[in-house]
Motif scaffolding. Structure first.
Motif, mmCIF file in Angstrom:
data_model
loop_
_atom_site.group_PDB
_atom_site.id
_atom_site.type_symbol
_atom_site.label_atom_id
_atom_site.label_comp_id
_atom_site.label_asym_id
_atom_site.label_seq_id
_atom_site.Cartn_x
_atom_site.Cartn_y
_atom_site.Cartn_z
ATOM 1 N N THR A 168 -10.955 103.328 -106.508
ATOM 2 C CA THR A 168 -10.679 104.669 -107.018
ATOM 3 C C THR A 168 -9.259 105.038 -106.615
ATOM 4 O OG1 THR A 168 -12.990 105.366 -106.819
ATOM 5 C CG2 THR A 168 -11.325 107.097 -106.997
ATOM 6 N N THR B 112 -6.746 108.096 -106.675
ATOM 7 C CA THR B 112 -6.604 109.532 -106.883
ATOM 8 C C THR B 112 -5.136 109.901 -106.762
ATOM 9 O OG1 THR B 112 -8.786 109.915 -105.914
ATOM 10 C CG2 THR B 112 -7.317 111.815 -106.109
ATOM 11 N N LYS C 85 -3.069 116.225 -111.453
ATOM 12 C CA LYS C 85 -3.893 115.230 -110.773
ATOM 13 C C LYS C 85 -4.495 114.252 -111.784
ATOM 14 C CE LYS C 85 -5.273 118.577 -107.220
ATOM 15 N NZ LYS C 85 -6.418 119.251 -106.553
ATOM 16 N N THR D 148 -7.458 110.626 -111.821
ATOM 17 C CA THR D 148 -8.333 109.702 -111.097
ATOM 18 C C THR D 148 -8.599 108.486 -111.973
ATOM 19 O OG1 THR D 148 -9.417 111.512 -109.906
ATOM 20 C CG2 THR D 148 -10.555 109.382 -109.954
#
Length: 388
Positions: free
Chosen positions: A31, A33, A73, A75
């Motif tokens: 992952t 981020t 942002k 992800t």
């Protein structure tokens, strides 16, 4: 007892059934981020991996995963089936404003956080922080050792020797001093690598990135043996393992190729008749190769051929006329061979040669004793070896 066996059998059957329909637990992936200021709202962030070794032209995969920027942002999730890879992020709109591409980083199936700011006048490497990747931290930890080995002990030393050649010429005492200094520094680098590289994922990555300078050293086998098993079977681990047979001390892969006159030449036959044989990989369109021939190699051959030195120049040419003309123009006195198949030549494949100039030095027993030494350093190596 029979009931217990039946229960165990049923458990196995149901476990396989659930796995087949996707009910089994998923493998842990990665992952990423991102919290990067300066990205444009709604733009696409793409993750790519280094595709070929080494980076040659556009050596990156097509995007393997992507995400949209929302409120600064993003992800990205996915799974790496073959261990650590060198990764890079691309931004569909911000990339055009950046002074340099986003800094590459080594990653595995980890939780990674990337934050910082992207500005047109600031290099991404100066304003971006990458956290959570153990692989990338190992990469930064090992960087000084490989950088000194590649840049300090190979590239800069070669440049220095070339500059001094015009002033001093070939001086045995000077070369002996240079060799002592180089071996002392190299010993320190190797000790540091052995002490700090046990089991680390970044080792095969760096060995492949610096392959021309360090990948053929006998210490590479030791570094490989110290890797964890899952790193040995990783993308870079398999590349590293596939080149161990080319390390110094290993038998040189034999081959048979053909001269401009059509005569077959066997490496095994040539090495058996000479104390030292140099395989020189070149092409008529390789200007550095031909400059090296004119400035150093012809004189080296003329001085040491009668003392046991032979050279086999293996060309990547496809055009027979260009190949023969270059041999004549450069007055090459040694053995020349080529299949006229370019870099698809089987000799190039056997020795993993993807660019030139490169050379391999082989002893009379057919073992590799050195890689990629040139100029005064090659002169000193041959002189010392044939007169020991």
């Amino acid at each position: 007892m029979n009931n217990i066996k039946i229960i165990i059998l049923l458990c196995l059957v149901f476990n396989q059934f659930f796995a087949s329909i996707g009910w089994a637990q998923e493998k842990h992936g990665f992952t990423i981020t991102g919290k990067i200021k300066g990205l444009k709202e709604g733009e696409t962030v793409k993750l790519t991996f280094e595709d070929t070794w080494p980076i040659w032209g556009n050596g990156w995969t097509k995007p393997v995963a992507s995400a949209l920027v929302k409120n600064g942002k993003f992800t990205i999730r996915g799974y790496l089936p073959d261990g650590p890879r060198l990764a890079e992020l691309e931004f569909s709109r911000t990339n055009a404003d950046m002074k340099q591409p986003f800094p590459p980083f080594l990653m595995d199936n980890e939780n990674i956080v990337i934050h910082g700011r992207v500005r047109a006048k600031i290099l991404p490497s100066q304003s971006i922080i990458i956290e959570g990747s153990r692989s990338n931290e190992e990469r930064k930890k090992l960087f000084p050792y490989f950088d000194i080995w590649r840049q300090g002990l190979r590239d800069r030393l070669t440049d220095t020797l070339q500059k001094l050649n015009g002033l001093l010429g070939y001086n045995k005492d000077f070369m002996a001093g240079i060799e002592r200094l180089k071996l002392e520094q190299l010993a320190q680098v190797k000790r540091g690598l052995v002490q700090n590289s046990s089991g680390q994922a970044a080792v095969p990555y760096y060995v492949m990135q610096c392959f021309d300078a360090v990948g053929h050293d006998s210490i590479v086998s030791l570094l490989y043996d110290r890797l964890d098993e899952h790193i040995k079977t990783s993308y870079y681990g398999k590349l590293m393992q596939n080149r161990l047979y080319l390390c110094e001390g290993q038998p040189a892969p034999n081959f048979t190729s053909f001269t401009p006159e059509g005569k077959s030449v066997s490496l095994k036959d040539v090495t058996a008749k000479n104390k030292l044989t140099i395989l020189d990989f070149w092409g008529s369109g390789c200007i550095p190769c031909r400059n090296e021939f004119k400035e150093y190699t012809v004189a080296l051959y003329n001085e040491f051929h009668n003392k046991g030195l032979e050279i086999i120049a293996v060309s990547w040419d496809k055009n027979e006329k260009s190949w023969k003309k270059a041999i004549t123009d450069d007055q090459q006195p040694w053995i020349n061979v080529s299949s006229l198949k370019g870099f698809g030549d089987s000799v190039y494949s056997s020795y993993k040669i993807i660019h030139t100039p490169q050379n391999v030095v082989i002893d009379q027993q057919g073992k590799i004793v050195a890689w990629n030494i040139s100029g005064l350093e090659l002169h000193w190596f041959v002189d010392k070896y044939l007169n020991k």
